[in-house]
Design a protein around this motif. Structure first.
Motif, PDB file in Angstrom:
ATOM      1  N   ASN A 172      -9.634  -7.780   2.590  1.00  0.00           N
ATOM      2  CA  ASN A 172     -10.967  -7.229   2.811  1.00  0.00           C
ATOM      3  C   ASN A 172     -11.181  -5.881   2.136  1.00  0.00           C
ATOM      4  O   ASN A 172     -12.301  -5.373   2.107  1.00  0.00           O
ATOM      5  N   LEU A 173     -10.119  -5.281   1.605  1.00  0.00           N
ATOM      6  CA  LEU A 173     -10.270  -4.008   0.908  1.00  0.00           C
ATOM      7  C   LEU A 173     -10.999  -4.210  -0.418  1.00  0.00           C
ATOM      8  O   LEU A 173     -10.658  -5.093  -1.195  1.00  0.00           O
ATOM      9  N   LYS A 192     -12.509   6.281  -2.461  1.00  0.00           N
ATOM     10  CA  LYS A 192     -13.345   7.379  -2.933  1.00  0.00           C
ATOM     11  C   LYS A 192     -12.457   8.560  -3.324  1.00  0.00           C
ATOM     12  O   LYS A 192     -11.785   9.154  -2.475  1.00  0.00           O
ATOM     13  N   GLN A 197      -2.498  -1.252   7.104  1.00  0.00           N
ATOM     14  CA  GLN A 197      -3.253  -2.504   7.070  1.00  0.00           C
ATOM     15  C   GLN A 197      -2.367  -3.667   7.492  1.00  0.00           C
ATOM     16  O   GLN A 197      -1.152  -3.639   7.315  1.00  0.00           O
ATOM     17  N   ILE A 208     -10.023   6.441   1.923  1.00  0.00           N
ATOM     18  CA  ILE A 208     -10.062   4.977   1.918  1.00  0.00           C
ATOM     19  C   ILE A 208     -10.806   4.510   3.161  1.00  0.00           C
ATOM     20  O   ILE A 208     -10.402   4.801   4.290  1.00  0.00           O
ATOM     21  N   ILE A 209     -11.892   3.807   2.949  1.00  0.00           N
ATOM     22  CA  ILE A 209     -12.678   3.264   4.059  1.00  0.00           C
ATOM     23  C   ILE A 209     -12.092   1.914   4.444  1.00  0.00           C
ATOM     24  O   ILE A 209     -11.943   1.025   3.609  1.00  0.00           O
ATOM     25  N   THR A 210     -11.729   1.755   5.702  1.00  0.00           N
ATOM     26  CA  THR A 210     -11.163   0.490   6.164  1.00  0.00           C
ATOM     27  C   THR A 210     -11.881   0.030   7.414  1.00  0.00           C
ATOM     28  O   THR A 210     -12.543   0.807   8.101  1.00  0.00           O
ATOM     29  N   GLU A 234     -14.590  -0.309  -4.070  1.00  0.00           N
ATOM     30  CA  GLU A 234     -15.548   0.739  -3.714  1.00  0.00           C
ATOM     31  C   GLU A 234     -15.150   1.492  -2.447  1.00  0.00           C
ATOM     32  O   GLU A 234     -15.731   2.529  -2.123  1.00  0.00           O
ATOM     33  N   HIS A 235     -14.165   0.964  -1.704  1.00  0.00           N
ATOM     34  CA  HIS A 235     -13.691   1.649  -0.500  1.00  0.00           C
ATOM     35  C   HIS A 235     -12.815   2.852  -0.827  1.00  0.00           C
ATOM     36  O   HIS A 235     -12.508   3.647   0.054  1.00  0.00           O
ATOM     37  N   THR A 244      -2.458   3.355   5.308  1.00  0.00           N
ATOM     38  CA  THR A 244      -3.540   2.839   6.153  1.00  0.00           C
ATOM     39  C   THR A 244      -3.074   1.892   7.245  1.00  0.00           C
ATOM     40  O   THR A 244      -3.863   1.530   8.115  1.00  0.00           O
ATOM     41  N   THR A 299     -15.990   1.335  11.243  1.00  0.00           N
ATOM     42  CA  THR A 299     -15.476   1.852   9.984  1.00  0.00           C
ATOM     43  C   THR A 299     -14.645   3.103  10.226  1.00  0.00           C
ATOM     44  O   THR A 299     -15.067   4.011  10.930  1.00  0.00           O
ATOM     45  N   THR A 321     -11.998   6.050   8.125  1.00  0.00           N
ATOM     46  CA  THR A 321     -11.631   6.589   6.822  1.00  0.00           C
ATOM     47  C   THR A 321     -10.218   7.152   6.888  1.00  0.00           C
ATOM     48  O   THR A 321      -9.917   7.982   7.748  1.00  0.00           O
TER      49      THR A 321
END
Length: 287
Positions: A197-198, A204, A190, A213-215, A201-202, A188, A234, A236
């Motif tokens: 902030n991860l 899936k 990051q 992964i929703i970031t 629930e992000h 990701t 947002t 993904t």
């Protein structure tokens, strides 16, 4: 700090049910001083010093420390923004120049605090400064052509060596946490506080065994002063299913998530802990 001194002298002690000992003026000033990081204060002094050097060289009759005419300050800042370079005579990066003007603004806010509000980013007298900074930042972004001095990507061999290191074993809690941290970073990209902030629930899990992964990332901006990112969008990131069932990113992430009890914090990265039976779990926020 004059304001704190005045308040400290004129404020009357209250008469509470319990007795309290008021902190001394020295103690109050220590807390106020500590509020600003030392690097911020150093950066403020550095950039105002550069501004002073420029003015002393181009208009030696002007003393910035006693100049309270915003229109004159604005004109000087416009000139400064256009010509200022590093000590090595190289162009600043756009963000560096922006941070420099912010530093000068902080210094002037301190100088003006007993006279009137001062803010380069809001006061109408500095409209030309904002326009000049905007245009100059776009120029600098074009000069650098989007080139960033980022770190080189890890090679495949380097990745294999890292994941095969004994301290990176997914059979130990500490090793599993390190593996997941590295997988998320590689997949990701990051940075810094983004890891914090991860949330769990992000992540899936998909039907094919992979993960979405929703970031949160800053919006792509058009450059310059007026288009600095101010909101989030947002995105993904797709992690494909593992080729191997035991050593891939999805295997490690799924194993890590399964070690989270139902009452764990929502954050994805958690400290290693044990439940009442002595079983390894991840339950506390990992700062």
């Amino acid at each position: 700090n004059v304001n704190i001194s005045n308040i400290h002298e004129i404020s009357k002690p209250s008469i509470p049910k319990e007795s309290y000992e008021r902190p001394s003026l020295k103690t109050l000033q220590r807390y106020v001083t500590k509020a600003k990081p030392e690097n911020t204060k150093k950066n403020t002094r550095l950039w105002f010093s550069r501004f002073e050097e420029f003015v002393n060289d181009t208009q030696p009759d002007i003393d910035l420390l006693t100049l309270y005419d915003k229109k004159v300050i604005a004109m000087l800042l416009c000139e400064f923004i256009v010509i200022i370079k590093t000590r090595e005579k190289k162009d600043y990066k756009a963000n560096s120049l922006y941070n420099g003007i912010c530093a000068i603004n902080r210094c002037y806010q301190e100088l003006f605090k007993d006279k009137e509000p001062f803010n380069i980013h809001e006061d109408f007298e500095f409209g030309a400064v904002r326009d000049t900074l905007h245009t100059r930042m776009i120029e600098l972004e074009d000069i650098n052509n989007g080139k960033y001095n980022g770190a080189d990507a890890l090679t495949d061999d380097e990745m294999v060596k890292i994941f095969e290191h004994p301290n990176m074993s997914n059979e130990t809690p500490d090793g599993l946490l390190k593996r997941v941290f590295l997988w998320v970073g590689c997949c990701t990209a990051q940075r810094g506080g983004s890891y914090y902030n991860l949330m769990a629930e992000h992540f899936k899990e998909r039907d094919d065994g992979g993960f979405d992964i929703i970031t949160i990332h800053d919006k792509t901006h058009q450059g310059g002063y007026y288009h600095r990112p101010t909101s989030n969008q947002t995105l993904t990131h797709i992690i494909p299913p593992d080729e191997s069932k035991e050593c891939g990113a999805c295997y490690d992430i799924k194993k890590y998530l399964n070690l989270r009890p139902k009452n764990a914090e929502k954050n994805f990265f958690l400290h290693i802990n044990k439940d009442p039976k002595g079983n390894i779990i991840f339950i506390e926020i990992c700062y």
